[in-house]
Design an enzyme around this catalytic site. Sequence first.
Site, PDB file in Angstrom:
ATOM      1  N   CYS A   1       0.909  -1.162   0.102  1.00  0.00           N
ATOM      2  CA  CYS A   1      -0.059  -0.001   0.063  1.00  0.00           C
ATOM      3  C   CYS A   1       0.953   1.170  -0.175  1.00  0.00           C
ATOM      4  CB  CYS A   1      -0.956  -0.144   0.982  1.00  0.00           C
ATOM      5  SG  CYS A   1      -2.326   1.189   1.248  1.00  0.00           S
TER       6      CYS A   1
ATOM      7  N   ASP B   1      -2.948   1.041  10.350  1.00  0.00           N
ATOM      8  CA  ASP B   1      -3.852   1.902  10.728  1.00  0.00           C
ATOM      9  C   ASP B   1      -4.256   1.679  12.132  1.00  0.00           C
ATOM     10  OD1 ASP B   1      -4.223   1.109   7.589  1.00  0.00           O
ATOM     11  OD2 ASP B   1      -5.106   2.851   7.888  1.00  0.00           O
TER      12      ASP B   1
HETATM   13  P1  RI2 Z   1       0.549   6.157   7.134  1.00  0.00           P
HETATM   14  C1  RI2 Z   1      -3.545   3.592   4.748  1.00  0.00           C
HETATM   15  O1  RI2 Z   1      -4.722   3.411   4.758  1.00  0.00           O
HETATM   16  C2  RI2 Z   1      -2.659   2.035   4.404  1.00  0.00           C
HETATM   17  O2  RI2 Z   1      -3.317   1.132   5.163  1.00  0.00           O
HETATM   18  C3  RI2 Z   1      -1.410   2.363   5.341  1.00  0.00           C
HETATM   19  O3  RI2 Z   1      -0.619   1.330   5.617  1.00  0.00           O
HETATM   20  C4  RI2 Z   1      -1.861   3.192   6.483  1.00  0.00           C
HETATM   21  O4  RI2 Z   1      -2.996   3.974   6.181  1.00  0.00           O
HETATM   22  C5  RI2 Z   1      -1.035   4.037   7.230  1.00  0.00           C
HETATM   23  O5  RI2 Z   1      -0.489   5.131   6.571  1.00  0.00           O
HETATM   24  P2  RI2 Z   1      -5.613   3.927   3.359  1.00  0.00           P
HETATM   25  O6  RI2 Z   1      -6.026   5.479   3.969  1.00  0.00           O
HETATM   26  O7  RI2 Z   1      -0.133   6.739   8.323  1.00  0.00           O
HETATM   27  O8  RI2 Z   1      -4.893   4.091   2.202  1.00  0.00           O
HETATM   28  O9  RI2 Z   1       1.942   5.223   7.607  1.00  0.00           O
HETATM   29  O10 RI2 Z   1      -6.646   3.246   3.387  1.00  0.00           O
HETATM   30  O11 RI2 Z   1       0.786   7.097   6.117  1.00  0.00           O
END
Ligand code: RI2
Length: 307
Positions: free
Chosen positions: A127, A196
């Site tokens: 991701c 998350d």
């Molecule tokens: P940072 C994201 O969720 C991903 O799951 C990623 O691993 C997590 O947030 C943490 O991201 P989404 O908003 O806080 O894309 O490390 O569903 O940037």
Amino acid sequence: MSDVIAETVAAISDMRIRGAGRIARAGATALKEYSEMHAKCNPKEFKDDIIRAKDAILASRPTAVSLWNGVNSSIRGLDKTTTFEEARDLVVTNAAYFVKMSSEAVGTIAKIGAKRIKDGDIIMTHCNSSAAIGAIKEARAQGKDIRVYATESRPWRQGILTVNDLSKAGVDTTLIIDSAVRTVMRKTDKVFVGADTIASNGALINKVGTSQLALCAHEARVSFNVCAETYKFSPLTLFGDTVTIEEREIDEVVKSGEIPADVKVFNPVFDTTPPGYIDAIITELGIMSPGSVYDVLVRQLGEDIFN
Ligand code: RI2
């Protein structure tokens, strides 16, 4: 609902603002701006407006506890204030502190995480986590010769953001489709992912597919590292709540008319990785095992734990 709150709720819901850390900072910032522009009124009216705004922000995405921690720490102590000015200033100060603290935490994790990456390492990430990518970019900035496999991360394809970011930072980056994870794990030295939410038992809730990386890493004896600011630790799980896994719309997976109308689509956004598959949680407080999450939560809650 005020414009600033409504716009933030919409931007988080439709993922124009995304990433667990970013949505938390956006939620706190919206409360700060709303407080700053709120007309003077009696304190009760102001507090009611802030609570309504907080609840609207929290409803925008259900899984990342970072959002819950961001907005709740922004209003901590609000019930004890007695004047409008005192209440407004408290939210403004708390929210600004959260935004500063959370941004700094990402920088600290990058520095600590980079020490776990050796010259020549091949890393897999999933991701688009600013915390995990921060550690990889820091290792590269220190001159380490590293290679990264980044998953596409269907259906939103956040992996495209990741490979663009890493490529710009001079990292030798390869994009892989999600189903290639097990095949590529054999060539991988370390996995670095974000979070998350981390539950009080150390389980990781992160982008769907993360648990497959963890299983494959376990099978291949590849170390599995989670980069997570401690405001991604969930106090709610300490008291027995379970984490709601967000499910999003079908049209994120298939185009209209592409499949028969009687075929259902299930689109969970996150999954859970059991603590036993996690080698290290890299936080701004240092590197810890999943078993340490409980102690950090208890310490963070302090006296509040008894209220
Ligand atoms: P940072 C994201 O969720 C991903 O799951 C990623 O691993 C997590 O947030 C943490 O991201 P989404 O908003 O806080 O894309 O490390 O569903 O940037």
